[in-house]
Design a protein around this motif. Structure first.
Motif, PDB file in Angstrom:
ATOM      1  N   HIS A  10     -22.856  -2.381   3.614  1.00 25.80           N
ATOM      2  CA  HIS A  10     -22.511  -0.986   3.352  1.00 25.80           C
ATOM      3  C   HIS A  10     -23.196  -0.073   4.353  1.00 25.80           C
ATOM      4  CE1 HIS A  10     -23.369   2.970   1.401  1.00 25.80           C
ATOM      5  NE2 HIS A  10     -22.067   2.943   1.347  1.00 25.80           N
ATOM      6  N   PHE A  51     -10.436   2.467   5.553  1.00 24.74           N
ATOM      7  CA  PHE A  51     -11.270   3.664   5.486  1.00 24.74           C
ATOM      8  C   PHE A  51     -10.395   4.925   5.496  1.00 24.74           C
ATOM      9  CE2 PHE A  51     -13.825   7.029   7.616  1.00 24.74           C
ATOM     10  CZ  PHE A  51     -14.764   7.193   6.616  1.00 24.74           C
ATOM     11  N   LEU A  76      -8.981   5.552   2.248  1.00 24.18           N
ATOM     12  CA  LEU A  76      -9.980   6.129   1.336  1.00 24.18           C
ATOM     13  C   LEU A  76     -10.162   7.626   1.612  1.00 24.18           C
ATOM     14  CD1 LEU A  76     -12.549   6.149  -0.572  1.00 24.18           C
ATOM     15  CD2 LEU A  76     -13.862   5.381   1.406  1.00 24.18           C
ATOM     16  N   LEU A  77     -10.162   7.979   2.908  1.00 25.13           N
ATOM     17  CA  LEU A  77     -10.432   9.378   3.289  1.00 25.13           C
ATOM     18  C   LEU A  77      -9.397  10.349   2.745  1.00 25.13           C
ATOM     19  CD1 LEU A  77     -11.551   9.937   6.949  1.00 25.13           C
ATOM     20  CD2 LEU A  77     -12.843  10.188   4.845  1.00 25.13           C
ATOM     21  N   ALA A  92     -10.184  10.917  -0.918  1.00 23.23           N
ATOM     22  CA  ALA A  92     -11.568  11.413  -1.007  1.00 23.23           C
ATOM     23  C   ALA A  92     -11.656  12.832  -0.470  1.00 23.23           C
ATOM     24  CB  ALA A  92     -12.518  10.497  -0.232  1.00 23.23           C
ATOM     25  N   THR A 102     -11.669  18.216  -2.849  1.00 21.33           N
ATOM     26  CA  THR A 102     -11.921  19.547  -2.294  1.00 21.33           C
ATOM     27  C   THR A 102     -10.913  20.568  -2.815  1.00 21.33           C
ATOM     28  OG1 THR A 102     -12.711  18.408  -0.346  1.00 21.33           O
ATOM     29  CG2 THR A 102     -12.453  20.770  -0.151  1.00 21.33           C
ATOM     30  N   SER A 117     -12.094  21.245  -6.395  1.00 16.99           N
ATOM     31  CA  SER A 117     -13.349  21.997  -6.565  1.00 16.99           C
ATOM     32  C   SER A 117     -13.180  23.442  -6.112  1.00 16.99           C
ATOM     33  CB  SER A 117     -14.500  21.322  -5.819  1.00 16.99           C
ATOM     34  OG  SER A 117     -14.274  21.380  -4.442  1.00 16.99           O
ATOM     35  N   LEU A 137     -20.674  12.209 -14.519  1.00 14.60           N
ATOM     36  CA  LEU A 137     -21.304  13.261 -13.718  1.00 14.60           C
ATOM     37  C   LEU A 137     -21.183  14.614 -14.421  1.00 14.60           C
ATOM     38  CD1 LEU A 137     -19.625  12.260 -10.313  1.00 14.60           C
ATOM     39  CD2 LEU A 137     -21.796  11.419 -11.236  1.00 14.60           C
ATOM     40  N   SER A 168     -22.693  16.130  -8.529  1.00 13.50           N
ATOM     41  CA  SER A 168     -21.250  15.987  -8.321  1.00 13.50           C
ATOM     42  C   SER A 168     -20.897  15.177  -7.069  1.00 13.50           C
ATOM     43  CB  SER A 168     -20.585  17.362  -8.250  1.00 13.50           C
ATOM     44  OG  SER A 168     -20.810  18.032  -9.461  1.00 13.50           O
ATOM     45  N   PHE A 169     -21.825  15.086  -6.111  1.00 11.74           N
ATOM     46  CA  PHE A 169     -21.592  14.235  -4.939  1.00 11.74           C
ATOM     47  C   PHE A 169     -22.266  12.874  -5.131  1.00 11.74           C
ATOM     48  CE2 PHE A 169     -21.391  18.537  -2.803  1.00 11.74           C
ATOM     49  CZ  PHE A 169     -20.061  18.481  -2.434  1.00 11.74           C
ATOM     50  N   ALA A 176     -27.056   5.302  -2.446  1.00 11.59           N
ATOM     51  CA  ALA A 176     -26.390   4.769  -1.253  1.00 11.59           C
ATOM     52  C   ALA A 176     -24.991   5.345  -1.025  1.00 11.59           C
ATOM     53  CB  ALA A 176     -26.299   3.254  -1.363  1.00 11.59           C
ATOM     54  N   HIS A 177     -24.269   5.644  -2.097  1.00 10.32           N
ATOM     55  CA  HIS A 177     -22.870   6.057  -1.929  1.00 10.32           C
ATOM     56  C   HIS A 177     -22.666   7.570  -2.013  1.00 10.32           C
ATOM     57  CE1 HIS A 177     -21.194   2.005  -1.717  1.00 10.32           C
ATOM     58  NE2 HIS A 177     -22.194   1.684  -2.525  1.00 10.32           N
ATOM     59  N   THR A 178     -23.769   8.328  -1.893  1.00 12.01           N
ATOM     60  CA  THR A 178     -23.646   9.788  -1.887  1.00 12.01           C
ATOM     61  C   THR A 178     -22.504  10.199  -0.956  1.00 12.01           C
ATOM     62  OG1 THR A 178     -26.002  10.013  -2.218  1.00 12.01           O
ATOM     63  CG2 THR A 178     -24.872  11.949  -1.391  1.00 12.01           C
ATOM     64  N   CYS A 179     -21.701  11.146  -1.422  1.00  8.65           N
ATOM     65  CA  CYS A 179     -20.505  11.558  -0.676  1.00  8.65           C
ATOM     66  C   CYS A 179     -20.781  11.783   0.810  1.00  8.65           C
ATOM     67  CB  CYS A 179     -19.945  12.847  -1.281  1.00  8.65           C
ATOM     68  SG  CYS A 179     -18.536  13.479  -0.377  1.00  8.65           S
ATOM     69  N   GLY A 206     -18.670  13.209   2.772  1.00  9.07           N
ATOM     70  CA  GLY A 206     -18.008  14.434   3.237  1.00  9.07           C
ATOM     71  C   GLY A 206     -18.587  15.695   2.629  1.00  9.07           C
ATOM     72  N   ALA A 215     -17.049  19.379   2.839  1.00  8.48           N
ATOM     73  CA  ALA A 215     -16.463  19.994   1.633  1.00  8.48           C
ATOM     74  C   ALA A 215     -17.056  21.378   1.391  1.00  8.48           C
ATOM     75  CB  ALA A 215     -16.704  19.093   0.433  1.00  8.48           C
TER      76      ALA A 215
HETATM   77  C1  HEM Z   1     -16.057  18.884  -3.385  1.00  6.03           C
HETATM   78  C2  HEM Z   1     -15.564  17.868  -2.712  1.00  6.03           C
HETATM   79  C3  HEM Z   1     -16.008  16.446  -2.901  1.00  6.03           C
HETATM   80  C4  HEM Z   1     -16.579  15.833  -3.988  1.00  6.03           C
HETATM   81  C5  HEM Z   1     -16.925  16.447  -5.338  1.00  6.03           C
HETATM   82  C6  HEM Z   1     -16.785  14.443  -3.630  1.00  6.03           C
HETATM   83  C7  HEM Z   1     -17.342  13.499  -4.471  1.00  6.03           C
HETATM   84  C8  HEM Z   1     -17.662  12.213  -4.097  1.00  6.03           C
HETATM   85  C9  HEM Z   1     -18.296  11.255  -4.960  1.00  6.03           C
HETATM   86  C10 HEM Z   1     -18.641  11.503  -6.416  1.00  6.03           C
HETATM   87  C11 HEM Z   1     -18.487  10.107  -4.241  1.00  6.03           C
HETATM   88  C12 HEM Z   1     -19.193   8.843  -4.710  1.00  6.03           C
HETATM   89  C13 HEM Z   1     -18.309   7.902  -5.450  1.00  6.03           C
HETATM   90  C14 HEM Z   1     -19.153   6.853  -6.124  1.00  6.03           C
HETATM   91  O1  HEM Z   1     -20.387   6.851  -6.004  1.00  6.03           O
HETATM   92  O2  HEM Z   1     -18.571   6.004  -6.825  1.00  6.03           O
HETATM   93  C15 HEM Z   1     -17.957  10.340  -2.918  1.00  6.03           C
HETATM   94  C16 HEM Z   1     -17.977   9.418  -1.905  1.00  6.03           C
HETATM   95  C17 HEM Z   1     -17.339   9.601  -0.710  1.00  6.03           C
HETATM   96  N1  HEM Z   1     -16.749  10.775  -0.262  1.00  6.03           N
HETATM   97 FE1  HEM Z   1     -16.648  12.533  -1.256  1.00  6.03          FE
HETATM   98  N2  HEM Z   1     -16.351  14.243  -2.349  1.00  6.03           N
HETATM   99  C18 HEM Z   1     -15.861  15.425  -1.861  1.00  6.03           C
HETATM  100  C19 HEM Z   1     -15.331  15.656  -0.608  1.00  6.03           C
HETATM  101  C20 HEM Z   1     -15.232  14.703   0.376  1.00  6.03           C
HETATM  102  C21 HEM Z   1     -14.659  14.921   1.686  1.00  6.03           C
HETATM  103  C22 HEM Z   1     -14.138  16.270   2.193  1.00  6.03           C
HETATM  104  C23 HEM Z   1     -14.698  13.726   2.336  1.00  6.03           C
HETATM  105  C24 HEM Z   1     -14.245  13.377   3.723  1.00  6.03           C
HETATM  106  C25 HEM Z   1     -13.283  13.908   4.372  1.00  6.03           C
HETATM  107  C26 HEM Z   1     -15.306  12.747   1.456  1.00  6.03           C
HETATM  108  C27 HEM Z   1     -15.544  11.424   1.768  1.00  6.03           C
HETATM  109  C28 HEM Z   1     -16.232  10.533   0.976  1.00  6.03           C
HETATM  110  C29 HEM Z   1     -16.496   9.151   1.358  1.00  6.03           C
HETATM  111  C30 HEM Z   1     -16.078   8.473   2.652  1.00  6.03           C
HETATM  112  C31 HEM Z   1     -17.203   8.562   0.307  1.00  6.03           C
HETATM  113  C32 HEM Z   1     -17.721   7.128   0.212  1.00  6.03           C
HETATM  114  C33 HEM Z   1     -19.198   7.068   0.567  1.00  6.03           C
HETATM  115  C34 HEM Z   1     -19.802   5.693   0.377  1.00  6.03           C
HETATM  116  O3  HEM Z   1     -19.302   4.888  -0.412  1.00  6.03           O
HETATM  117  O4  HEM Z   1     -20.814   5.418   1.061  1.00  6.03           O
HETATM  118  N3  HEM Z   1     -15.608  13.384   0.273  1.00  6.03           N
HETATM  119  N4  HEM Z   1     -17.464  11.627  -2.850  1.00  6.03           N
END
Ligand code: HEM
Length: 402
Positions: free
Chosen positions: A98, A233, A236-237, A240, A245, A248, A315, A342-343, A347-350, A352, A356
């Protein structure tokens, strides 16, 4: 497994109401923070994709603890849920694999990029969307604005043609709502793979200045990402980056318009926007839960959880824990800031989160600079709805031009 979900409009602590799940979350959290059961509605999910045994964590401490222990509470579960449609993504990877993949793809989200994307991509997109409805004096800010800008931003950052927007938005939505229609989600997954393979091939022979080119040229220990890793990926993007976004930013607009004094404060002082954005994310997170697979017999906040169970990390419930926030049930942009979850965390903190936040701030600034007297109309009873994804059904407004 019994589902606690009720599609009704009266809030109650006994059943999970899709319009307001918070009384249910609070009642369960006060009983102990972790319970045996689920807050998900699996009634439309095919048997093969339903967990055999579920637990749910609702207190801040339980959710935070589980997120920071990815060895015991693993995201590998996503391989057998959303991963069936997205393919192998960083979301479902653990440990060194990861970290290595995340380092590679996060190069495409480096902070320096944000300072270029804000004036070159995000602001022009928001301005042009406002141009499309400003002369009308009225708009549905979901349909005309919040639903549109994150898709257009992602398309631009990936270097995809604007005319493909409807296709990949439809495909992304099909994937994310896989539980309701598995064949449609599989078809969308295949279409996106073919579509992205074409773009990967193009960038390989002719690299351009976009995220797909960054991914094609990225290397781990001298090895490049495989085509499968790249298109997975990218699959996923899409959800995600768009789903969260758009939801929110809609939640924030709805909350501000239904709290006129706080809206007026933000209108007068745009410097309040970052704290309004954080409070909006805390109070109405667009994604109320994530899930983990329990890899060994364990214990969380005094509750024994067996290996093989699926754990809902709620969350939305953790964000309103009275042990962390005073008056958690109040939306208050002036409160002392304490980080929400919320993020997620660990390790898997958002990946993006900075993008966002920037997108939401720029979108709000553009609206507030050009419109005034924005008034929410009661037509159709607009309200925030859903679980695990939450956002307003619509935001019908009238306004004057500044
Ligand atoms: C308000 C907007 C957003 C919220 C609330 C949000 C929330 C989250 C959350 C909760 C996770 C973790 C999922 C888990 O742990 O199971 C996550 C992971 C992720 N998010 Fe976001 N996200 C947002 C916007 C974005 C944007 C704009 C992008 C990219 C364009 C993005 C890309 C990703 C990616 C690639 C992961 C995976 C990270 C990993 O597994 O290491 N997110 N997001």
């Amino acid at each position: 497994m019994d589902s606690p979900v009720q599609d009704k409009s009266v809030a109650s602590g006994d059943t999970l109401d899709l319009r307001d799940p918070y009384p249910f979350f609070t009642a369960r959290r006060r009983e102990g923070g972790v319970f045996h059961g689920t807050v998900m509605d699996y009634s439309k999910t095919p048997e093969s994709l339903r967990p055999a045994d579920s637990y749910a964590a609702l207190s801040w401490t339980a959710v935070n603890k589980a997120l920071r222990n990815s060895k015991v509470f693993s995201t590998a579960l996503y391989d057998s849920t959303i991963g069936v449609f997205m393919g192998p993504t960083i979301l479902a990877m653990d440990g060194i694999t990861h970290r290595a993949h995340r380092n590679l793809v996060s190069a495409a989200f480096k902070p320096q990029s944000l300072s270029v994307w804000e004036p070159d991509v995000v602001r022009p997109i928001c301005e042009s969307l406002i141009d499309e409805f400003i002369d009308e004096g009225r708009a549905d800010l979901v349909k005309d604005f919040t639903f549109e800008f994150p898709t257009r931003v992602i398309a631009k950052l990936l270097g995809l043609p604007a005319e493909d927007l409807p296709f990949f938005r439809r495909a992304a939505v099909s994937i994310i709502s896989y539980a309701g229609n598995v064949p449609r989600a599989l078809e969308a997954s295949k279409e996106l793979k073919e579509y992205f393979l074409g773009h990967i091939e193009q960038r390989r022979s002719n690299p351009t200045d976009d995220i797909i080119s960054d991914l094609v040229t990225a290397e781990i220990d001298g090895e490049k990402l495989s085509d499968r890793a790249i298109y997975s990926f990218l699959r996923l993007l899409l959800p995600a980056g768009l789903e969260t976004t758009y939801r929110s930013s809609g939640n924030l607009l709805h909350l501000l318009l239904t709290h006129p004094e706080q809206f007026a404060a933000v209108e007068q002082n745009h410097d309040l926007l970052p704290q309004a954005i954080e409070e909006g994310l805390r109070y109405e997170t667009p994604l109320t839960l994530v899930q983990r697979y329990v890899t060994e017999d364990t214990e969380l906040e005094g509750v024994a959880i067996p290996q093989g169970a699926v754990l809902d990390l709620v969350l939305g419930a953790a964000n309103r824990d009275e042990n962390r926030w005073e008056r958690p049930e109040e939306f208050d942009i002036h409160r002392t800031h304490i980080p929400h979850i919320s993020f997620t965390a660990g390790a898997h903190t958002c990946l993006g989160l900075h993008l966002a936040r920037m997108e939401t701030r720029v979108a709000m600034e553009a609206l507030l600079r050009r419109l005034t007297n924005i008034t929410l109309l009661a037509d159709g009873d607009p309200h925030i709805f859903g679980q695990p994804f939450r956002s307003p059904t619509s935001i019908p407004v009238t306004f004057d031009v500044r």
